[in-house]
Design a protein around this motif. Structure first.
Motif, PDB file in Angstrom:
ATOM      1  N   LYS A  57      21.450  47.169  40.983  1.00 10.60           N
ATOM      2  CA  LYS A  57      20.877  45.932  41.519  1.00 10.60           C
ATOM      3  C   LYS A  57      20.886  46.017  43.046  1.00 10.60           C
ATOM      4  O   LYS A  57      21.936  46.062  43.675  1.00 10.60           O
ATOM      5  CB  LYS A  57      21.670  44.717  41.036  1.00 10.60           C
ATOM      6  CG  LYS A  57      21.120  43.396  41.546  1.00 10.60           C
ATOM      7  CD  LYS A  57      21.856  42.229  40.908  1.00 10.60           C
ATOM      8  CE  LYS A  57      21.459  40.908  41.561  1.00 10.60           C
ATOM      9  NZ  LYS A  57      20.014  40.662  41.521  1.00 10.60           N
TER      10      LYS A  57
ATOM     11  N   HIS B 275      17.410  40.828  46.158  1.00  5.44           N
ATOM     12  CA  HIS B 275      17.513  39.405  45.841  1.00  5.44           C
ATOM     13  C   HIS B 275      16.090  38.866  45.727  1.00  5.44           C
ATOM     14  O   HIS B 275      15.252  39.099  46.608  1.00  5.44           O
ATOM     15  CB  HIS B 275      18.264  38.644  46.933  1.00  5.44           C
ATOM     16  CG  HIS B 275      18.246  37.161  46.735  1.00  5.44           C
ATOM     17  ND1 HIS B 275      18.980  36.540  45.741  1.00  5.44           N
ATOM     18  CD2 HIS B 275      17.572  36.179  47.392  1.00  5.44           C
ATOM     19  CE1 HIS B 275      18.758  35.242  45.799  1.00  5.44           C
ATOM     20  NE2 HIS B 275      17.908  34.993  46.788  1.00  5.44           N
TER      21      HIS B 275
ATOM     22  N   GLU C 247      13.410  35.839  45.566  1.00  2.21           N
ATOM     23  CA  GLU C 247      13.161  34.448  45.940  1.00  2.21           C
ATOM     24  C   GLU C 247      11.973  33.935  45.131  1.00  2.21           C
ATOM     25  O   GLU C 247      10.861  34.470  45.244  1.00  2.21           O
ATOM     26  CB  GLU C 247      12.868  34.343  47.437  1.00  2.21           C
ATOM     27  CG  GLU C 247      13.991  34.845  48.328  1.00  2.21           C
ATOM     28  CD  GLU C 247      13.613  34.829  49.799  1.00  2.21           C
ATOM     29  OE1 GLU C 247      12.588  34.184  50.137  1.00  2.21           O
ATOM     30  OE2 GLU C 247      14.331  35.454  50.603  1.00  2.21           O
TER      31      GLU C 247
ATOM     32  N   LYS D  63      21.195  43.276  50.405  1.00  2.00           N
ATOM     33  CA  LYS D  63      20.164  43.483  49.389  1.00  2.00           C
ATOM     34  C   LYS D  63      18.775  43.343  50.018  1.00  2.00           C
ATOM     35  O   LYS D  63      18.591  42.638  51.017  1.00  2.00           O
ATOM     36  CB  LYS D  63      20.341  42.489  48.236  1.00  2.00           C
ATOM     37  CG  LYS D  63      21.539  42.821  47.347  1.00  2.00           C
ATOM     38  CD  LYS D  63      21.591  41.890  46.163  1.00  2.00           C
ATOM     39  CE  LYS D  63      22.578  42.390  45.106  1.00  2.00           C
ATOM     40  NZ  LYS D  63      23.916  42.655  45.652  1.00  2.00           N
TER      41      LYS D  63
ATOM     42  N   ARG E 134      14.802  42.098  50.038  1.00  2.00           N
ATOM     43  CA  ARG E 134      14.267  40.748  49.836  1.00  2.00           C
ATOM     44  C   ARG E 134      12.918  40.841  49.135  1.00  2.00           C
ATOM     45  O   ARG E 134      11.976  41.455  49.637  1.00  2.00           O
ATOM     46  CB  ARG E 134      14.114  40.063  51.194  1.00  2.00           C
ATOM     47  CG  ARG E 134      13.599  38.655  51.162  1.00  2.00           C
ATOM     48  CD  ARG E 134      13.790  37.985  52.524  1.00  2.00           C
ATOM     49  NE  ARG E 134      13.023  36.760  52.624  1.00  2.00           N
ATOM     50  CZ  ARG E 134      11.946  36.603  53.393  1.00  2.00           C
ATOM     51  NH1 ARG E 134      11.526  37.625  54.147  1.00  2.00           N
ATOM     52  NH2 ARG E 134      11.301  35.466  53.424  1.00  2.00           N
TER      53      ARG E 134
ATOM     54  N   HIS F 158      19.987  32.031  37.415  1.00  2.00           N
ATOM     55  CA  HIS F 158      20.646  33.311  37.674  1.00  2.00           C
ATOM     56  C   HIS F 158      19.598  34.370  38.036  1.00  2.00           C
ATOM     57  O   HIS F 158      18.458  34.042  38.361  1.00  2.00           O
ATOM     58  CB  HIS F 158      21.469  33.718  36.458  1.00  2.00           C
ATOM     59  CG  HIS F 158      22.505  32.692  36.077  1.00  2.00           C
ATOM     60  ND1 HIS F 158      23.608  32.430  36.853  1.00  2.00           N
ATOM     61  CD2 HIS F 158      22.580  31.859  35.004  1.00  2.00           C
ATOM     62  CE1 HIS F 158      24.336  31.485  36.291  1.00  2.00           C
ATOM     63  NE2 HIS F 158      23.728  31.119  35.162  1.00  2.00           N
ATOM     64  N   ASP F 159      19.963  35.612  37.955  1.00  2.00           N
ATOM     65  CA  ASP F 159      19.096  36.710  38.348  1.00  2.00           C
ATOM     66  C   ASP F 159      17.806  36.701  37.521  1.00  2.00           C
ATOM     67  O   ASP F 159      17.848  36.890  36.296  1.00  2.00           O
ATOM     68  CB  ASP F 159      19.837  38.039  38.147  1.00  2.00           C
ATOM     69  CG  ASP F 159      18.999  39.243  38.540  1.00  2.00           C
ATOM     70  OD1 ASP F 159      17.937  39.060  39.160  1.00  2.00           O
ATOM     71  OD2 ASP F 159      19.423  40.376  38.218  1.00  2.00           O
TER      72      ASP F 159
END
Length: 757
Positions: free
Chosen positions: A445, A448, A450, A575, A577, A608-609
């Motif tokens: 992973k 992140h 958005e 992480k 983007r 969550h993810d």
């Protein structure tokens, strides 16, 4: 072959190719090609008898007079020959029906499909072949052929057993496989004759064992930095190699996050598995024509020590219609005789449901192979049911191993819904290669994501362009070529562009430029802003690594693929983007729109993810339920009743088109940086006609578009015709092809085939 023979013996082709010799050679070759799925003695194989009888009609006097007078290599091609006394493909079909049909067992129909179609392609029985063979012309053709007293050994046959792999459900595929054996054998012997006896089958391919040795040497020589990502990639490769020999052939899944090195790991699995289990070749199928060059180049680099003749890269759609075929265009069609074939889903699956000789020719070489379906989540949903059916048949009856390779495994197991019409007949025995995919996804992973605050509110292109312009290094991926052009127009000067309106060589150069500039940025040599606007072609097979990626709303699998271009190597301190935005226009109608809707349904309220592995089964179940998985009714067209053996081959082939346009054309563009090479190849094409090696070389300068658009451009003088039907070439070097955006028409980049990629 004529030494010691009389010149009065019947000919198969102009130039003295003796018919009896041709029939015997084709019969032997076809029987050899079918041995991987027909265990009978060679002379008792269906393909043998098809080869022996396929040109029986050429014994008729009308054909013999014509083929001897005509100094024309096309003289033997039906449809190119005027006059009812010169046809030849009905006689053998009728002879097979007379000799093999029994009450309730019309076995002669099997050979009738093959023989009657060896020029025009497989036909529908009802409304096509049945009526043709009942006609007066066909009956007279057989009578005249028999009146010429063909050798008795050509008319005889042994007892054939109708052992159909897969029973009634497998009949259509079996007939296509036999048809492939006949057509390839016929083409190869004809090619050998017209090429002055030179062997038609190419020699010099390396063995799979040599390829594995070269692969091992390449991997050992790679300078690999000691990073957490590379440690995980090494373990993925280790698991692939270990499982390949231990596991029996069948279905496998390789579930690896994007950036996990699955391209080389899947190749390692395929090589080890093929050697351990006696497979003949590896077929690597990729969803997009626009990225096939990248994967083929990776493989060429791996096997560089073995020379150029190590793989076939096949994606051109420049297939001639039957009425336009010439001897050269027929012989130049690809037969996948290399140990490694890199192709597209369009070529692979349309061929498995094809009727044309040029498409079917390669099929027998799939038997005993390892097929790797890269980005398996991209299997076309409108055709998913017939595709899964044919994959099940290939694995169960033709010695094929299938590897489903993706970061986002689709839900392809059998599924039953309250509405039974939505049920999926799936793949229920798929073995995962990776020991613990969940742990692997957690370890890899690197981004992140958005999500939009409001899924129903679009962001104008001007606002997206402003956000992108504020980034020094960013990749934006949109859903259509139109959107890419619009966003590109609003971006600062120097923004790079990628789409399938650019030929493969052009895309390769731009991707190489992107990779170099990314590396130079990391090493401080080039700090200029790097911004790229692309269609989804970068989402598979293109190893680029941006700190920020913007992705227009699409299917969840597409968002995951886009995320794989962000912080791919894990070099960022934090992480990467990934920004998902709602574009000004919705995705195109059809499965792209339904994929976006299924994505919203899956992620709505998700705290969550959004790329958690467990969400993809939910997403694909939602997506597949919204789609008709056999929208063209292919399965019903190929159903067969054993007492009739009537199949709609041509109708099914016409309906099974992954690119929804019946009339495709291909344009060779004069990409300026390689114009001299292109002109050299086009000169050979004009002088000598199409050849397999030549068409492979030209593929990287081709763009597919609609036939009607090509005709319009031809009338305008933008294009010229070539020696290959439906293949055109850019008429000049100015105006039509832009150095940044690719193909133009009337001042606007032209939407080549559809509006996507």
């Amino acid at each position: 072959m004529m030494e010691g023979r009389t010149v009065s013996e019947p000919w198969a082709h102009s130039g003295g190719h003796l018919l009896a010799d041709h029939l015997q050679v084709v019969a032997r070759l076809a029987a050899e090609f079918s041995k991987t799925f027909d265990a009978a003695e060679p002379v008792l194989r269906w393909a043998y008898l098809a080869g022996l009888w396929h040109d029986l009609g050429k014994y008729r006097s009308g054909f013999q007079k014509y083929v001897r007078l005509a100094d024309n290599p096309d003289a033997h091609i039906e449809g190119k020959v005027a006059g009812r006394d010169k046809t030849h493909s009905a006689a053998g079909a009728l002879w097979a029906m007379q000799r093999l049909n029994q009450p309730g067992r019309p076995y002669g129909h099997i050979l009738a499909y093959l023989i009657a179609g060896h020029h025009a392609g497989l036909d529908d029985w009802d409304g096509g072949l049945k009526e043709r063979l009942q006609g007066e012309d066909a009956q007279r053709e057989l009578q005249e052929a028999l009146a010429a007293s063909p050798p008795a050994d050509l008319l005889a046959h042994g007892d054939l057993a109708a052992r159909i792999p897969g029973g009634a459900a497998g009949f259509a595929l079996w007939v296509r496989m036999l048809f492939s054996c006949l057509v390839d054998a016929d083409f190869l012997d004809t090619e050998a004759h017209f090429d002055a006896g030179r062997p038609a089958r190419r020699e010099g391919f390396p063995t799979l064992a040599q390829m594995r040795q070269a692969f091992d040497a390449h991997m050992a020589a790679l300078p690999v930095a000691r990073t957490p990502v590379n440690t995980l990639r090494a373990d993925i490769l280790r698991q692939c190699r270990a499982k390949a020999a231990l596991e029996d052939p069948g279905f496998f899944s390789l579930t690896v996050p994007t950036g996990g090195g699955k391209t080389l790991s899947s190749l390692a699995f395929a090589l080890e598995h093929a050697l351990a289990h006696g497979k003949r070749r590896i077929v690597y199928a990729i969803p997009y024509t626009s990225i096939i060059e990248q994967t083929a180049d990776v493989f060429r680099t791996v096997f560089e020590a073995l020379g150029d003749e190590v793989l076939i890269e096949h994606h051109s759609q420049a297939d001639a219609a039957e009425k336009d075929e010439t001897a050269r265009s027929r012989l130049a069609c690809e037969n996948w005789d290399a140990p490694l074939v890199v192709t597209t889903n369009v070529q692979l699956f349309e061929s498995l449901f094809a009727a044309k000789t040029s498409r079917c020719r390669k099929l027998h070489n799939l038997a005993g192979s390892v097929i790797v379906l890269d980005e398996a989540q991209q299997l076309p949903p409108d055709f998913l049911q017939p595709i899964l059916d044919v994959l099940n048949l290939l694995v169960a009856h033709y010695g094929v191993t299938v590897v489903l390779c993706t970061a986002t495994q689709p839900a392809l197991n059998s599924t039953h819904y309250f509405d039974a019409s939505k049920n999926l007949r799936g793949l229920d025995n798929v073995r995962e290669i990776i020991d613990d995919p969940d742990a692997l996804f957690t370890a890899l992973k690197r981004v992140h994501v958005e999500l939009p605050n409001d899924w129903s509110t679009a962001t104008p292109w001007a606002d997206i362009a402003e956000q992108l312009s504020a980034e020094d290094c960013v990749l934006a991926i949109v859903n259509t070529r139109k959107a890419a052009r619009e966003l590109q127009r609003l971006m600062p000067e120097g923004t790079l562009h990628l789409s399938a309106l650019m030929c493969g060589a052009h895309r390769k150069d731009v991707i190489a430029q992107i990779k170099k500039r990314l590396q130079d940025r990391r090493e401080g040599r080039d700090l200029r802003p790097l911004r790229v606007v692309s269609t989804q072609l970068v989402e598979a097979g293109v190893d680029i690594d941006f700190p920020v990626v913007y992705r227009a709303l699409a299917g969840l699998d597409s968002i995951a693929q886009a995320a794989g271009r962000c912080n791919r190597e894990g070099r960022l301190e934090g992480k990467g983007r990934v920004v998902v935005f709602v574009p000004p226009e919705k995705p195109p109608l059809g499965h792209l729109r339904k994929g976006a809707d299924a994505c919203i349904a899956t992620l709505h309220g998700q705290a969550h993810d959004p790329l958690a592995r467990g969400l993809f089964a939910r997403y694909f179940t939602e997506f597949y339920h919204a789609v008709d998985l056999d929208s063209r009714g292919i399965v019903s067209m190929l159903k067969v009743e054993p007492r009739a053996l009537a199949v709609q081959f041509r109708s099914a082939a016409t309906a099974f088109r992954l690119i929804d346009d019946e009339n495709q054309a291909t344009v060779v563009v004069r990409y300026v940086p390689q114009r001299d090479e292109i002109d050299k190849l086009l000169g050979i094409l004009a002088a000598e006609g199409p050849q397999r090696w030549l068409m492979r070389k030209l593929q990287r300068y081709m763009i597919n578009l609609r036939e009607k658009a090509a005709h319009r451009m031809l009338e305008e003088g933008s294009l010229k015709t070539t020696a290959v039907p439906s293949l055109y070439v850019q008429a000049g070097v100015d105006g039509l092809y832009d150095e940044k955006l690719g193909l133009y028409i009337e001042g606007v980049p032209f939407d080549a085939l559809g509006n996507v990629i």
